[in-house]
Enzyme design. Structure first.
Site, PDB file in Angstrom:
ATOM      1  N   GLU A  46       0.827  -1.209   0.000  1.00 41.54           N
ATOM      2  CA  GLU A  46       0.000   0.000   0.000  1.00 41.54           C
ATOM      3  C   GLU A  46       0.860   1.256   0.000  1.00 41.54           C
ATOM      4  O   GLU A  46       0.550   2.234  -0.681  1.00 41.54           O
ATOM      5  CB  GLU A  46      -0.925   0.012   1.230  1.00 41.54           C
ATOM      6  CG  GLU A  46      -1.839  -1.193   1.339  1.00 41.54           C
ATOM      7  CD  GLU A  46      -1.261  -2.312   2.173  1.00 41.54           C
ATOM      8  OE1 GLU A  46      -2.023  -2.946   2.913  1.00 41.54           O
ATOM      9  OE2 GLU A  46      -0.027  -2.561   2.098  1.00 41.54           O
ATOM     10  N   TRP A 165      19.829 -36.358 -18.869  1.00 38.24           N
ATOM     11  CA  TRP A 165      18.707 -35.577 -18.357  1.00 38.24           C
ATOM     12  C   TRP A 165      17.411 -36.320 -18.701  1.00 38.24           C
ATOM     13  O   TRP A 165      17.281 -36.853 -19.802  1.00 38.24           O
ATOM     14  CB  TRP A 165      18.677 -34.182 -18.963  1.00 38.24           C
ATOM     15  CG  TRP A 165      19.873 -33.361 -18.601  1.00 38.24           C
ATOM     16  CD1 TRP A 165      20.979 -33.133 -19.346  1.00 38.24           C
ATOM     17  CD2 TRP A 165      20.065 -32.662 -17.377  1.00 38.24           C
ATOM     18  NE1 TRP A 165      21.839 -32.309 -18.692  1.00 38.24           N
ATOM     19  CE2 TRP A 165      21.311 -32.000 -17.472  1.00 38.24           C
ATOM     20  CE3 TRP A 165      19.311 -32.505 -16.222  1.00 38.24           C
ATOM     21  CZ2 TRP A 165      21.818 -31.202 -16.451  1.00 38.24           C
ATOM     22  CZ3 TRP A 165      19.813 -31.709 -15.214  1.00 38.24           C
ATOM     23  CH2 TRP A 165      21.047 -31.069 -15.325  1.00 38.24           C
ATOM     24  N   ASP A 195      24.250 -37.330  -6.333  1.00 43.04           N
ATOM     25  CA  ASP A 195      24.262 -36.340  -7.413  1.00 43.04           C
ATOM     26  C   ASP A 195      25.069 -35.082  -7.119  1.00 43.04           C
ATOM     27  O   ASP A 195      25.381 -34.315  -8.032  1.00 43.04           O
ATOM     28  CB  ASP A 195      22.826 -35.931  -7.763  1.00 43.04           C
ATOM     29  CG  ASP A 195      21.994 -37.097  -8.259  1.00 43.04           C
ATOM     30  OD1 ASP A 195      22.596 -38.103  -8.680  1.00 43.04           O
ATOM     31  OD2 ASP A 195      20.753 -36.999  -8.220  1.00 43.04           O
ATOM     32  N   LEU A 199      21.656 -27.068  -6.433  1.00 44.83           N
ATOM     33  CA  LEU A 199      20.421 -26.529  -5.847  1.00 44.83           C
ATOM     34  C   LEU A 199      20.375 -25.004  -5.905  1.00 44.83           C
ATOM     35  O   LEU A 199      19.891 -24.346  -4.981  1.00 44.83           O
ATOM     36  CB  LEU A 199      20.244 -27.010  -4.397  1.00 44.83           C
ATOM     37  CG  LEU A 199      20.250 -28.530  -4.193  1.00 44.83           C
ATOM     38  CD1 LEU A 199      20.071 -28.862  -2.715  1.00 44.83           C
ATOM     39  CD2 LEU A 199      19.187 -29.209  -5.025  1.00 44.83           C
ATOM     40  N   ARG A 202      20.111 -21.063 -12.005  1.00 51.09           N
ATOM     41  CA  ARG A 202      21.058 -20.804 -13.088  1.00 51.09           C
ATOM     42  C   ARG A 202      20.328 -20.209 -14.287  1.00 51.09           C
ATOM     43  O   ARG A 202      20.366 -20.729 -15.400  1.00 51.09           O
ATOM     44  CB  ARG A 202      21.793 -22.100 -13.459  1.00 51.09           C
ATOM     45  CG  ARG A 202      22.647 -22.628 -12.312  1.00 51.09           C
ATOM     46  CD  ARG A 202      23.565 -23.756 -12.698  1.00 51.09           C
ATOM     47  NE  ARG A 202      22.878 -24.981 -13.050  1.00 51.09           N
ATOM     48  CZ  ARG A 202      22.436 -25.877 -12.161  1.00 51.09           C
ATOM     49  NH1 ARG A 202      22.578 -25.640 -10.858  1.00 51.09           N
ATOM     50  NH2 ARG A 202      21.848 -26.980 -12.568  1.00 51.09           N
ATOM     51  N   GLU A 246      12.758 -31.312  -3.937  1.00 51.66           N
ATOM     52  CA  GLU A 246      13.141 -31.884  -5.229  1.00 51.66           C
ATOM     53  C   GLU A 246      13.481 -33.376  -5.166  1.00 51.66           C
ATOM     54  O   GLU A 246      13.841 -33.961  -6.175  1.00 51.66           O
ATOM     55  CB  GLU A 246      14.316 -31.108  -5.823  1.00 51.66           C
ATOM     56  CG  GLU A 246      13.921 -29.764  -6.401  1.00 51.66           C
ATOM     57  CD  GLU A 246      14.808 -29.342  -7.572  1.00 51.66           C
ATOM     58  OE1 GLU A 246      15.377 -30.211  -8.230  1.00 51.66           O
ATOM     59  OE2 GLU A 246      14.912 -28.122  -7.803  1.00 51.66           O
TER      60      GLU A 246
END
Length: 315
Positions: A46, A165, A195, A199, A202, A246
């Site tokens: 506001e 991927w 992995d 995180l 990018r 994830e």
């Protein structure tokens, strides 16, 4: 109000620990000013909207605001209720009342007492735009989004664990945009060890929006990473209104088993893997009837050759 709710996306998640509120001033059918909560929580929406007008600029206008104007004084800035009263719009339309006991209806009532018409909508769009704030207020935990990227047959990796991927470049960019909208991102210990995920975000220009990293593990916290031992401890993640989970399969299943997932994001690639690693471990379901009626579709779109589907938990 729907337009104000969309504008509030610009405040997420930079406004934390405050809610990401948006405000629009409309006069003679035109938007004459707009604002959303700024980085770090101040100024409020506001205040930003009204600052764009000169003296008397709000007279005769309608102020649409997704959350009730705050009624309490703060060392960080004035009460928005006082700013609204001083500006003198003809009408204020509020999407949701504020559950904060320092306001909780008092803001709307003070504006009414000042002779300004007030309408409270209980608007679904406004509530959805403040889902992290309301989840914190009602359940003492962040709003949790679980992301799954999988093949058509529900696999997240080959049998040997290779997973880069599953989805294409457009879907991966969409994931990074989602990361930028969350305060924290969580993976399980097995995913972290296998992995070594970064995180982060990018996307050009959004690298600074990388969320806080959280690990679901009983091990020692790596440098720059918070660790929780079980999903129920997410309420202890101070300052986190939006948590992005994830994976992997065990971590995802643990959040579902404890009914802590508010939103599902499923990315599905047009591939078949067969004997691969499944996207979910056991979630404790013992009766198929209990699986129905828990999720409702909220969005679907094509991302290159992949599809994205979002589902909201029906509570």
């Amino acid at each position: 109000m729907a337009a104000a709710a969309r504008a509030s996306a610009r405040a997420r998640p930079l406004a934390h620990p405050n809610p990401g509120v948006a405000a629009l001033l409309v006069k003679d059918g035109c938007v004459i000013a707009r604002g959303w909560t700024q980085e770090g929580g101040r100024p409020h929406a506001e205040a930003v909207a009204l600052a764009g007008l000169g003296d008397g600029g709000a007279e005769g206008a309608t102020l649409y605001v997704t959350l009730e104007p705050c009624a309490h004084q703060s060392a960080r800035g004035p009460a928005c209720t006082d700013l609204v009263i001083a500006a003198g719009p003809a009408r204020v339309v509020i999407g949701q009342l504020d559950p904060d006991p320092r306001t909780a209806g008092e803001g709307a009532e003070r504006i009414r007492r000042a002779g300004i018409a007030v309408t409270v909508l209980d608007d679904a769009n406004a509530r959805a735009s403040l889902s992290g704030y309301f989840t914190r207020a009602e359940f003492s935990r962040p709003h949790v989004t679980l992301k799954l990227a999988m093949s058509l047959d529900g696999c997240i990796a080959m049998a040997d664990g290779s997973s880069q991927w599953i989805t294409g470049e457009a879907a991966r960019a969409h994931v990074h945009a989602q990361r930028a909208r969350h305060d924290a991102i969580l993976v399980g210990g097995a995913t972290w060890r296998a992995d070594k995920p970064r995180l982060d975000v990018r996307l050009d220009g959004l690298e600074a929006r990388s969320p806080v990293r959280v690990l679901l593990s009983r091990g020692v916290a790596p440098d720059g990473v918070r660790v929780i031992n079980r999903p129920s401890q997410i309420g202890d993640l101070e300052g986190v209104q939006y948590l992005y989970v994830e994976g992997g399969a065990v971590a995802a299943a643990s959040f579902l088993a404890e009914d802590l997932v508010d939103e599902l994001h499923i990315y599905r690639a047009p591939i078949l893997i067969g004997e691969g690693r499944r996207g979910l471990a056991d979630i404790g379901l013992t009766n198929l009837a209990d699986a129905h009626g828990r999720w409702r579709a909220s969005e679907q779109r094509q991302l290159g050759s992949d599809t994205f589907s979002a589902y909201l938990r029906s509570r």
